[in-house]
Write an enzyme that holds these catalytic residues in place. Structure first.
Site, PDB file in Angstrom:
ATOM      1  N   GLU A   1      -3.035  -0.799  28.539  1.00 30.16           N
ATOM      2  CA  GLU A   1      -4.430  -0.305  28.547  1.00 30.16           C
ATOM      3  C   GLU A   1      -4.213   0.926  27.656  1.00 30.16           C
ATOM      4  OE1 GLU A   1      -5.335  -0.036  32.393  1.00 30.16           O
ATOM      5  OE2 GLU A   1      -4.859  -2.338  32.936  1.00 30.16           O
ATOM      6  N   GLU A  31      -3.531  -5.857  35.339  1.00 29.90           N
ATOM      7  CA  GLU A  31      -1.952  -5.387  35.375  1.00 29.90           C
ATOM      8  C   GLU A  31      -1.167  -6.451  35.682  1.00 29.90           C
ATOM      9  OE1 GLU A  31      -4.590  -3.568  36.554  1.00 29.90           O
ATOM     10  OE2 GLU A  31      -4.317  -1.550  35.496  1.00 29.90           O
ATOM     11  N   ASP A  82      -0.282   4.149  40.935  1.00 29.72           N
ATOM     12  CA  ASP A  82      -1.158   3.750  42.053  1.00 29.72           C
ATOM     13  C   ASP A  82      -1.582   2.157  41.371  1.00 29.72           C
ATOM     14  OD1 ASP A  82      -1.874   6.334  43.364  1.00 29.72           O
ATOM     15  OD2 ASP A  82      -1.538   6.612  41.305  1.00 29.72           O
ATOM     16  N   PHE A  83      -1.685   2.067  40.211  1.00 27.03           N
ATOM     17  CA  PHE A  83      -2.092   0.577  39.754  1.00 27.03           C
ATOM     18  C   PHE A  83      -1.497  -0.413  39.825  1.00 27.03           C
ATOM     19  CE2 PHE A  83      -4.892   3.623  36.480  1.00 27.03           C
ATOM     20  CZ  PHE A  83      -5.420   4.286  37.516  1.00 27.03           C
ATOM     21  N   HIS A 130      -5.137   8.025  42.847  1.00 26.21           N
ATOM     22  CA  HIS A 130      -4.561   8.461  41.851  1.00 26.21           C
ATOM     23  C   HIS A 130      -3.682   9.858  41.960  1.00 26.21           C
ATOM     24  CE1 HIS A 130      -7.595   6.281  39.809  1.00 26.21           C
ATOM     25  NE2 HIS A 130      -7.591   6.610  38.678  1.00 26.21           N
TER      26      HIS A 130
END
Ligand SMILES: Cc1ncc(C[n+]2csc(CCOP(=O)(O)OP(=O)(O)O)c2C)c(N)n1
Ligand SMILES: Cc1ncc(C[n+]2csc(CCOP(=O)(O)OP(=O)(O)O)c2C)c(N)n1
Ligand SMILES: [Mg+2]
Ligand SMILES: [Mg+2]
Lengths: 331, 315, 331, 315
Positions: free
Chosen positions: C36, C66, C91-92, C135
């Site tokens: 991204e 993702e 975290d993602f 985050h």
């Protein structure tokens, strides 16, 4: 300790789960129960049969959408429901792990306790003959690294009942990890109407003096078998099952381990990064003196193959566990 | 002389005979664990088989035996895999639900619903750089359409105009739950429009219909036109897995499905177009013999060697 | 040891990452780099600026998907590419963890090595002032419980370069966990054209004799600060950074810890179930004799609040690390 | 007398003044960390504000200050949160990007793209059982439409006919990347049809247009008609986060956007409908004064107490 004044019934592990769900749905009107195939079909393992019939639209089937299942549970809990959701296999939780680690676990903390998320995630895990690598993992360690989420793994039918009842009554999120090989593995006497138990109790499944084997989940049976094998050789193995891993009963376990002076932790999960490491370190931190270094027994850091003959080359079984314990005691 | 129908019928029979043999082996406990048969759905794989070029790639689900056969994986190695034998196409590591045979363009089954779709998109992406002109076919069920990964895969492929054919085998059931209860609109092909893709619903019980529509989709992909979603309507005539009690079936559902299933359909077509009874019988018999002897060969292979169980984890 | 015959340049950590990407994209034509905002905008941290301009469509931006990013990397790798993908925050990765644990990690094993998946996942993690709970996590332990996936965490600019080059050249999947607080934190001399290094080397960042502090990631700086503080008191702390956690250099670390006889493991991740437990247990299993029980220092099992004053109440800082080490040495 | 326009303008100004003050505090390093402003997008929240009933629930993203204000969260507690002070609505635990105020029906921001949508669906689900007749509004960006969780949420809500309004704030950018490059068809409202839902694209810079269309969606949800997808077209006049160099902007993009942004639009509308200049000025001034004093109050609050940092993890 089951209270002998209470009525008991002969139930399979699966039936005990169903009895717990039934009890919770009855006594807690804010409960919901949903997941893939759990309602009309009664679950892929038949565990939840009859609940939709008896509890109507509080029990329902969902699309194959784990993020929506878990996410909606978080949202419903925020708004006052007490959702119990099923993730059919723990492996599938990985498609939606965000909803557990980044969402569910934060609700209470970030809102300073203004909100809470009493979600129960019922799932099951482990190796079973012929299951593929994507249906065989033991992943409790991943959840145990997430502060805010409780985790337990019932092994007996009684615990399948008790732990779930405790989980549903808890105002914290709880992941209850069952094991599909146990659902239909024979009937056991189960006390049904007992009081809601506290989290974190240990189960001394066998007394022993030479070594304490700490274990959880379905592999407990193999540890007990190993203990039996060793008893014949004059080695006395204490088997301590810890169905709750968060909260983990550090002090109680430390007391047992101190008494024998030897520790082995046995789990089906991979050794590296498994919760076995945590248990070993906690004992050291608690000042438990060991006569020889603690032993970890688990899957030796591998993917899980489908062929039973290959799994046999990897998974700890009773003779292999016995061999390791024997060495530990003689070291 | 109904050659096309007879060939298709034979191919359908190969898949069916394979799976019926697997079922027999499962019930005899030679095969252990969960096995998902695609009996009734074979026409889709048969229709696709001839379109898959040498550089192409196929990604299927746990219900993928027929797709492996359509890609040309030798049945003895498939039996071997399902049986957990050394001769298994993955030496027993994959099993019935997670087999892979890259040499045959079969990049495998996947036992996580929907997870194969983004992986397939990546295979198509690779084709951008290796001058292969590869088309990738990814197959999944109706239920998988509700999985986030499938959505992301379709959008990603659409945005990048990748040569992917998304093929949804709509057998109307997701395990034990009807798809119609799990969506707001059960015309799943209409989701294509959300991504700006062409989408179509087709008869998945007729290999020739499948072939025609898939051929256009392959052609579009091959010539830079990007992805397509096809929804092939079919029925699984058996349980979700071997042992499924199928209590969820609607009354008359299976009887109705059997009237439209590929063997019935192709047999009628063949007969109508002048095929001889003997040829029709042969289509089945030859297939059954092939599968019997392949199974027998696989059963002669050793169980996978436990001493090798730790191999191939890292390079 | 940097080879002093090779040219070096003054680079930030972020520039070192970019240089490594540039080198890999140049010398390995089968590499791709995507994620991204990484291509045209050059990354949210500006780390990947110029790569799209120079490598054209081998560097591209993706939708916020993702599962598609990671899944497509798996597929592209199966078909001969060597994808490097960015997950903007670790975290993602949780929204698509399936693609790592159930897909990527299985490719080589299940195909008996016929297929491989040389995917590099570049991501970054950790606490930074004001970042929210979603985050701020340090999640390396989750990846370290997944056999089949290599994991490293560069701390210096040199390692940001070297580890990434090694990761991209590896035929195994590698997760490279960077740290956003380091990207622009000053220039360091970085040797650029050196040979591809082997995985698993340790970095002795400071010599010492009283205790060995094993650490990784951005917190290494705080451990060094703590060591400096203690030096003034006559306590000699050895600081061993292990940028590779899989493979973990058990023997090398054991040799160092044996020499001092005391062990502290310091990480930013939560203590319970963190990789610190693994390190402690491995030392015990390696037979390292300790003068006092090993110490674990990390986030004390909490979510991460946004307010810096709250984070200060949780996250180990140099004085607190020093205090713990002091106690350990005096115990 | 242009009362509607003046009220709307004042509300827009409240949000803008709040965020301009936050920006000032951020640049002065009173606020630390990443802050995402919605300057230019306020009309959407203003249009929604009056529709949110006492049992309803709102779920927003990290760009959610305006939504919190629309729900009635007191600005001093919002400032306090952004500043990490004790008076913060979450005592500093949430910060700018993850604040929650359930007492005000604001179930919070979410810093994981798309993750709020399924949670919102759950809030709607809860309404099935608590007789609240709750409608849930979930807000997310254009980029979030490509996230699996949003797809699953829409399908889940559609299948169960839940009272959810999915509101996509299409500001044409996902961080630094244009949405048009990331989809096959950038008319995002058309994805509604995939789920069998009504979908519409509306002007997101006009509170009254938003109000009208949202009112229908709320009404549909409230009366058992299920979910709606609305795509509100807008523009963010500032960077993705404070500090964003915005090098990705197209030439003239911001100039064009400023001609259509809510303050410009509402000021013109008010003037056209006869509002006095003084009233128009008041709409701004009163808002600025409110926010200045709220910020000042928040700045007087203590920094959150480190000793409390471990509280509230478990019940
Ligand atoms: C992510 C995930 N969720 C749930 C499952 C369990 N599961 C296996 S098959 C299946 C049904 C899939 O239905 P469909 O996509 O229609 O395919 P079919 O089985 O009909 O071929 C489910 C829910 C899974 N394997 N993976
Ligand atoms: C799952 C996930 N992936 C990536 C990010 C990083 N990220 C934060 S905001 C953003 C862009 C979102 O764009 P859009 O949905 O259009 O919302 P907008 O910021 O324009 O309001 C991205 C990619 C994230 N927070 N979560
Ligand atoms: Mg189906
Ligand atoms: Mg946007």
């Amino acid at each position: 300790m089951p209270d002998t004044t209470l009525a008991s019934e002969k139930l399979t592990y699966g039936e005990a789960v169903r009895a717990a769900l039934r009890r919770c749905l009855t006594e807690l009107p804010e409960t919901l129960f949903y997941g893939e195939d759990v309602a009309k079909p009664g679950g892929v393992f038949g565990v939840t049969r009859g609940l939709h019939r008896d509890f109507g639209d509080r029990v329902f089937d969902t699309p194959i959408s784990e993020s929506a299942i878990l996410g909606s549970a978080v949202g419903a809990a925020m708004l006052g429901r007490r959702p119990i959701v099923e993730i059919m296999w723990i492996d599938f939780a990985m498609v939606a792990f965000d909803q557990i680690i980044n969402q569910l676990a934060n609700v209470r903390y970030v809102s300073q306790g203004l909100l809470h998320a009493p979600v129960v995630i019922r799932t099951q895990q482990g190796s079973a003959p012929g299951a593929c690598a994507q249906h065989s993992q033991s992943l409790e360690a991943l959840f145990l690294h997430v502060p805010g989420v409780r985790v337990c793994l019932p092994w007996t039918a009684q615990d399948a009942y008790d732990l779930l009842v405790t989980a549903v009554h808890s105002d914290d999120p709880v992941v209850v990890i069952e094991n599909r090989t146990l659902y239909n593995a024979g009937k056991q006497e189960v006390v049904l109407a007992g009081p809601v138990q506290r989290m974190g109790e240990i189960r001394v499944r066998r007394a022993g003096t030479d070594v304490t084997a700490v274990t959880w989940g379905a592999i407990t049976a193999k540890v007990l078998e190993a203990a039996e094998l060793l008893a014949g050789e004059g080695i006395s193995v204490e088997v301590v099952e810890t169905p709750w891993l968060n909260p983990f009963p550090t002090d109680e376990v430390a007391a047992r381990v101190s008494a024998t002076g030897r520790l082995a932790v046995v789990h089906e999960a991979n050794v590296t990064g498994g919760f076995g490491a945590e248990v070993v370190v906690r004992m050291a931190e608690a000042g438990v003196a060991l006569r020889s270094p603690a032993l970890r027994i688990g899957l030796p850091d591998s993917r899980v193959p489908a062929a039973p003959s290959l799994v046999a080359g990897l998974m700890p079984d009773a003779p292999r566990i016995a061999e390791s314990l024997r060495k530990l005691v003689h070291s | 002389m109904a050659m096309r129908e007879l060939t298709d019928l034979h191919q359908v029979w190969r898949m069916r005979a394979f799976e019926e043999k697997v079922r027999e082996l499962r019930l005899a406990e030679e095969v252990v664990g969960s096995v998902h048969l695609g009996i009734g759905q074979e026409a889709i794989a048969v229709g696709a088989a001839g379109l898959i070029g040498s550089d192409d790639a196929v990604f299927a689900t746990y219900r993928g035996h027929s797709w492996a056969l359509a890609c040309g994986v030798p049945p003895e190695n498939l039996f071997g895999e399902v049986l957990g034998r050394t001769c298994g196409i993955n030496g027993g590591r994959g099993g019935s639900a997670y087999l892979t045979a890259p040499r045959y363009r079969f990049f495998g089954e996947n036992s996580i619903v929907g997870a194969g779709a983004p992986i397939a998109v990546g295979a198509a992406l690779a084709g951008r750089y290796d001058h292969s002109n590869r088309v990738v076919l990814t197959v999944f069920g109706d239920g998988a359409m509700n999985q986030g990964a499938v959505h992301e895969a379709m959008n990603f492929a659409a945005a990048m105009l990748l040569p992917v054919v998304f093929l949804c085998e709509n057998n109307s059931w997701s395990e034990l739950t009807p798809i119609s209860d799990m969506v707001g609109d059960d015309r799943l092909y209409r989701r294509a429009a959300a991504y700006g893709l062409p989408g179509e619903r087709i008869d998945g019980n007729d290999p020739d219909v499948v072939r025609t529509h898939l051929a256009s989709a392959f052609e579009r992909a091959r010539t830079g036109g990007g992805p397509t979603l096809l929804e092939a309507m079919t029925a699984r005539l058996v349980g979700h897995y071997i042992g499924d009690a199928e209590q969820y079936r609607r009354p008359g559902e299976l009887e109705e499905a059997r009237r439209h299933e590929p063997v019935t359909k192709l047999t009628e077509q063949a007969r109508r177009n002048g095929a001889a009874d003997a040829d029709i019988e042969q289509a089945e018999l030859v297939a059954r013999e092939e599968m019997e002897s392949a199974a027998a060969e696989a059963l002669r292979s050793e169980h996978a060697d436990p001493a090798t169980a730790k191999d191939h984890l890292y390079a």
